[in-house]
Design a protein around this motif. Structure first.
Motif, PDB file in Angstrom:
ATOM      1  N   TYR A   1      74.548 -28.622 -52.651  1.00 42.94           N
ATOM      2  CA  TYR A   1      75.929 -28.969 -52.309  1.00 42.94           C
ATOM      3  C   TYR A   1      76.046 -30.459 -52.026  1.00 42.94           C
ATOM      4  N   THR A   2      77.266 -30.951 -52.029  1.00 45.09           N
ATOM      5  CA  THR A   2      77.573 -32.280 -51.511  1.00 45.09           C
ATOM      6  C   THR A   2      78.594 -32.096 -50.392  1.00 45.09           C
ATOM      7  N   GLY A   3      78.675 -33.089 -49.513  1.00 44.44           N
ATOM      8  CA  GLY A   3      79.672 -33.029 -48.430  1.00 44.44           C
ATOM      9  C   GLY A   3      79.477 -31.848 -47.512  1.00 44.44           C
TER      10      GLY A   3
ATOM     11  N   ARG B   1      73.546 -36.335 -57.251  1.00 49.54           N
ATOM     12  CA  ARG B   1      72.794 -36.087 -56.013  1.00 49.54           C
ATOM     13  C   ARG B   1      73.455 -34.992 -55.200  1.00 49.54           C
ATOM     14  N   VAL B   2      72.621 -34.167 -54.565  1.00 50.66           N
ATOM     15  CA  VAL B   2      73.126 -33.214 -53.575  1.00 50.66           C
ATOM     16  C   VAL B   2      72.694 -33.697 -52.198  1.00 50.66           C
ATOM     17  N   THR B   3      73.492 -33.388 -51.196  1.00 50.15           N
ATOM     18  CA  THR B   3      73.175 -33.808 -49.830  1.00 50.15           C
ATOM     19  C   THR B   3      72.674 -32.657 -48.973  1.00 50.15           C
ATOM     20  N   HIS B   4      72.944 -31.424 -49.398  1.00 44.90           N
ATOM     21  CA  HIS B   4      72.570 -30.236 -48.631  1.00 44.90           C
ATOM     22  C   HIS B   4      72.033 -29.155 -49.559  1.00 44.90           C
ATOM     23  N   LEU B   5      71.108 -28.350 -49.030  1.00 42.38           N
ATOM     24  CA  LEU B   5      70.502 -27.247 -49.776  1.00 42.38           C
ATOM     25  C   LEU B   5      70.555 -25.980 -48.941  1.00 42.38           C
ATOM     26  N   ASN B   6      70.517 -24.829 -49.610  1.00 48.39           N
ATOM     27  CA  ASN B   6      70.355 -23.559 -48.921  1.00 48.39           C
ATOM     28  C   ASN B   6      69.874 -22.508 -49.900  1.00 48.39           C
TER      29      ASN B   6
END
Length: 173
Positions: free
Chosen positions: A71-73, A94-99
């Motif tokens: 995800y981003t943001g 680019r992504v800023t978050h993962l899950n």
């Protein structure tokens, strides 16, 4: 044999996954080199990855029926989903978050009540000799410090952080 007994035996014999490791890398073409990562039981929004990280992502041994996501943001703007152990690279995105989560469908990840647990858990990097090393990350601020130390190739400070298991590198005498 009753169906409930058979189901209990099958469930007991099935391997239980308690945590999956997953990482965001600096490379735009592969999942290698330095990375920030998390290890959890799923559906936790992990981030924000420090600047320069998240151009590729790897989820190790995702259980069947689960998926890794980027995800981003925060965990609000969906970018990608992968299944199994697979490297995603955005070719510059680019992504800023993962899950990751246990489901065949997309679900909104939850942030832990204690947002400090949302930060990456570890930083992996190749040292000056190319040996992979890993440092525990305490919070988002610590992640930025570690990223800067690595960017500046300050391997002695990174080793001191690893040795003392402290929040920030000890000050030079």
């Amino acid at each position: 044999m009753h169906i409930s007994t058979l189901a209990a035996i099958i469930l007991a014999a099935s391997p239980m996954i308690s945590a999956v490791n997953y990482r965001g890398y600096t490379s735009t073409t592969s999942c290698g080199g330095s990375s920030f990562g998390c290890s959890d039981g799923g559906a936790v929004c992990c981030g924000s990855l420090p600047a320069g990280y998240g151009y590729s992502a790897q989820f190790d041994n995702l259980p069947a029926g689960s998926q890794g996501q980027g995800y981003t943001g925060g965990c609000s703007s969906f970018v990608f989903a992968v299944y199994g152990t697979r490297c995603w690279n955005g070719g510059g995105q680019r992504v800023t978050h993962l899950n990751w989560f246990h489901s065949a469908g997309r679900v909104k990840p939850r942030a832990p009540e204690n947002t400090e647990n949302c930060s990456p858990h570890f930083f992996s990097y190749p040292d000056a000799e190319g040996k992979m090393r890993e440092v525990k990350v305490d919070d988002a601020e610590h992640a930025v410090v570690l990223a800067d130390l690595y960017k500046n190739r300050n391997f002695s400070a990174l080793e001191k952080v690893e040795e003392c298991k402290c929040l920030f590198p000890p000050k030079s005498e």
